[in-house]
Design an enzyme around this catalytic site. Structure first.
Site, PDB file in Angstrom:
ATOM      1  N   SER A  79       0.851  -1.190   0.000  1.00  0.00           N
ATOM      2  CA  SER A  79       0.000   0.000   0.000  1.00  0.00           C
ATOM      3  C   SER A  79       0.885   1.237   0.000  1.00  0.00           C
ATOM      4  O   SER A  79       2.079   1.161   0.331  1.00  0.00           O
ATOM      5  CB  SER A  79      -0.848  -0.054   1.278  1.00  0.00           C
TER       6      SER A  79
ATOM      7  N   TYR B 278      -1.070  -1.405  10.803  1.00  0.00           N
ATOM      8  CA  TYR B 278      -1.343  -1.871   9.436  1.00  0.00           C
ATOM      9  C   TYR B 278      -0.300  -1.310   8.463  1.00  0.00           C
ATOM     10  O   TYR B 278       0.277  -2.034   7.653  1.00  0.00           O
ATOM     11  CB  TYR B 278      -2.761  -1.438   9.048  1.00  0.00           C
TER      12      TYR B 278
HETATM   13  N1  LIG Z   1      -8.911  -1.075  -0.592  1.00  0.00           N
HETATM   14  C1  LIG Z   1      -7.938  -0.170  -0.507  1.00  0.00           C
HETATM   15  O1  LIG Z   1      -8.177   1.055  -0.573  1.00  0.00           O
HETATM   16  C2  LIG Z   1      -6.499  -0.626  -0.394  1.00  0.00           C
HETATM   17  C3  LIG Z   1      -5.477   0.323  -0.488  1.00  0.00           C
HETATM   18  C4  LIG Z   1      -4.163  -0.089  -0.390  1.00  0.00           C
HETATM   19  C5  LIG Z   1      -3.860  -1.425  -0.224  1.00  0.00           C
HETATM   20  N2  LIG Z   1      -4.870  -2.327  -0.111  1.00  0.00           N
HETATM   21  C6  LIG Z   1      -4.516  -3.725   0.101  1.00  0.00           C
HETATM   22  O2  LIG Z   1      -5.213  -4.523  -0.822  1.00  0.00           O
HETATM   23  C7  LIG Z   1      -5.521  -5.778  -0.248  1.00  0.00           C
HETATM   24  C8  LIG Z   1      -7.008  -6.068  -0.385  1.00  0.00           C
HETATM   25  O3  LIG Z   1      -7.727  -5.029   0.191  1.00  0.00           O
HETATM   26  P1  LIG Z   1      -9.323  -4.981   0.092  1.00  0.00           P
HETATM   27  O4  LIG Z   1      -9.694  -3.576   0.323  1.00  0.00           O
HETATM   28  O5  LIG Z   1      -9.791  -5.706  -1.127  1.00  0.00           O
HETATM   29  O6  LIG Z   1      -9.718  -5.817   1.391  1.00  0.00           O
HETATM   30  P2  LIG Z   1     -11.122  -6.382   1.821  1.00  0.00           P
HETATM   31  O7  LIG Z   1     -12.247  -5.829   0.995  1.00  0.00           O
HETATM   32  O8  LIG Z   1     -11.199  -6.200   3.304  1.00  0.00           O
HETATM   33  O9  LIG Z   1     -10.963  -7.931   1.497  1.00  0.00           O
HETATM   34  C9  LIG Z   1     -10.002  -8.684   2.178  1.00  0.00           C
HETATM   35  C10 LIG Z   1     -10.014 -10.094   1.658  1.00  0.00           C
HETATM   36  O10 LIG Z   1      -9.120 -10.852   2.468  1.00  0.00           O
HETATM   37  C11 LIG Z   1      -9.830 -11.921   3.108  1.00  0.00           C
HETATM   38  N3  LIG Z   1      -9.299 -12.076   4.446  1.00  0.00           N
HETATM   39  C12 LIG Z   1      -9.145 -11.133   5.397  1.00  0.00           C
HETATM   40  N4  LIG Z   1      -8.668 -11.671   6.532  1.00  0.00           N
HETATM   41  C13 LIG Z   1      -8.525 -12.995   6.277  1.00  0.00           C
HETATM   42  C14 LIG Z   1      -8.088 -14.088   7.063  1.00  0.00           C
HETATM   43  N5  LIG Z   1      -7.694 -13.929   8.336  1.00  0.00           N
HETATM   44  N6  LIG Z   1      -8.060 -15.302   6.503  1.00  0.00           N
HETATM   45  C15 LIG Z   1      -8.461 -15.494   5.237  1.00  0.00           C
HETATM   46  N7  LIG Z   1      -8.879 -14.494   4.434  1.00  0.00           N
HETATM   47  C16 LIG Z   1      -8.915 -13.265   4.965  1.00  0.00           C
HETATM   48  C17 LIG Z   1     -11.292 -11.478   3.104  1.00  0.00           C
HETATM   49  O11 LIG Z   1     -12.163 -12.601   3.054  1.00  0.00           O
HETATM   50  P3  LIG Z   1     -12.980 -13.204   4.297  1.00  0.00           P
HETATM   51  O12 LIG Z   1     -13.552 -12.045   5.054  1.00  0.00           O
HETATM   52  O13 LIG Z   1     -14.004 -14.070   3.633  1.00  0.00           O
HETATM   53  O14 LIG Z   1     -11.984 -13.993   5.058  1.00  0.00           O
HETATM   54  C18 LIG Z   1     -11.374 -10.740   1.769  1.00  0.00           C
HETATM   55  O15 LIG Z   1     -11.526 -11.658   0.716  1.00  0.00           O
HETATM   56  C19 LIG Z   1      -5.035  -5.707   1.195  1.00  0.00           C
HETATM   57  O16 LIG Z   1      -3.761  -6.301   1.289  1.00  0.00           O
HETATM   58  C20 LIG Z   1      -4.940  -4.232   1.480  1.00  0.00           C
HETATM   59  O17 LIG Z   1      -3.954  -3.935   2.444  1.00  0.00           O
HETATM   60  C21 LIG Z   1      -6.188  -1.960  -0.204  1.00  0.00           C
END
Ligand SMILES: NC(=O)c1ccc[n+]([C@@H]2O[C@H](COP(=O)([O-])OP(=O)(O)OC[C@H]3O[C@@H](n4cnc5c(N)ncnc54)[C@H](OP(=O)(O)O)[C@@H]3O)[C@@H](O)[C@H]2O)c1
Length: 274
Positions: A152, A165
């Site tokens: 990120s 985080y």
């Molecule tokens: N969205 C943003 O603005 C943003 C910005 C910068 C970086 N990122 C990075 O991008 C990645 C994805 O972000 P996102 O926004 O798509 O996240 P999200 O919507 O919260 O989705 C997270 C995913 O990870 C799974 N997950 C979370 N904890 C888990 C666990 N303990 N075991 C197994 N699966 C788990 C969740 O599924 P379940 O709940 O079904 O387990 C879900 O499929 C992350 O690494 C985040 O740091 C996101």
């Protein structure tokens, strides 16, 4: 049958196939990564805690792209998660690992319990470390493969309101940089994706106020840019606005100023606990 008209990418499949594995695939960016790998011709292992969305995504991918999908339900923060994944993938040649899952745990550091802070470490550091070790070992034997670690823009400086985080994203960035060099010798490409805001359920749940700033990218665009960078770039920052901001913050401003700006931005987004 609603099969999407796709032309598998033979070079991509030879280099990173036949199976890709996406950790954190049930929604948002992880689901977008899974579709992107399948669109290019890989079969996919889909990992998350919730079985229903994984099963639905698996059916959608098999129908739309004509590849196989194997959902595996496991909590990546649990002590024995790796043995579950080892057992469920023993018969597969996984040539591409995407570590996308994260526990973001927004809010003031002192308001978080020690247990919840350790869960950030388990999900965002321990699990990608062990999964990378496991699958890179197998890729080394085949002398080919790829790894994408999700980081990120918070990786580059301290992030008030997201301190733990942000630190884990720094861990993934620095781990990835070291491994980018080491694993090249074993024929394995590695890219760290440092994303800005992405329109995912996790992001939308974390921002109380709808705001047009910063610009929010669609997950499919981020996944496409990250996969395209594999084998070409050590770090990818999707989106030209994010690249410009990151350049300004990393190269032109003192770190202390950058941390202040990040703090004010996070304050204005009113982060709630995710
Ligand atoms: N969205 C943003 O603005 C943003 C910005 C910068 C970086 N990122 C990075 O991008 C990645 C994805 O972000 P996102 O926004 O798509 O996240 P999200 O919507 O919260 O989705 C997270 C995913 O990870 C799974 N997950 C979370 N904890 C888990 C666990 N303990 N075991 C197994 N699966 C788990 C969740 O599924 P379940 O709940 O079904 O387990 C879900 O499929 C992350 O690494 C985040 O740091 C996101």
């Amino acid at each position: 049958m609603n099969r999407v008209a796709v032309q598998p990418d033979a070079h991509f499949v030879n280099r990173y196939g036949p199976w890709g594995l996406v950790a954190g695939a049930s929604q948002g960016l992880g689901a977008a990564y899974a579709r992107e790998l399948a669109r290019r011709g890989l079969s996919v292992v889909l990992i998350a805690r919730r079985s229903e969305p994984l099963q639905a995504l698996g059916r959608e991918i098999e129908r739309d792209f004509g590849v196989a999908a194997r959902p595996v339900t496991v909590d990546l923060s649990s002590p024995d998660f790796l043995s579950v994944i080892e057992r469920e993938t023993r018969d597969l040649a996984v040539g591409l690992l995407v570590y996308n899952a994260a526990f973001s745990n927004g809010g003031l550091f002192l308001d978080r319990s020690p247990e919840s802070l350790l869960k950030v470490i388990d999900t965002d550091c321990r699990a990608p470390l062990l999964l990378t070790r496991h699958f890179a070992g197998q890729m080394r034997e085949r002398h080919r493969g790829g790894i994408i670690l999700m980081s990120s823009l918070t990786a580059f400086n301290g992030s008030p309101g997201l301190a733990a985080y942000g630190a884990t994203k720094g861990f993934n960035l620095v781990l990835g940089e070291g491994l980018w060099y080491e694993l090249r010798r074993a024929g394995i490409d590695l890219t760290v994706c440092c994303a800005g805001a992405v329109r995912t359920p996790g992001y939308e749940a974390s921002v109380a106020a709808k705001s047009s700033f910063p610009p929010v990218l669609e997950p499919a665009k981020v996944a496409r840019e990250a996969v395209r960078a594999l084998g070409r770039r050590m770090i990818v920052i999707p989106g030209s606005f994010n690249r410009a901001v990151s350049f300004l913050m990393r190269r032109l401003l003192p770190r202390r100023t950058t941390v202040r700006i990040m703090g004010e931005a996070v304050d204005s987004l009113s982060l709630s606990q995710r």
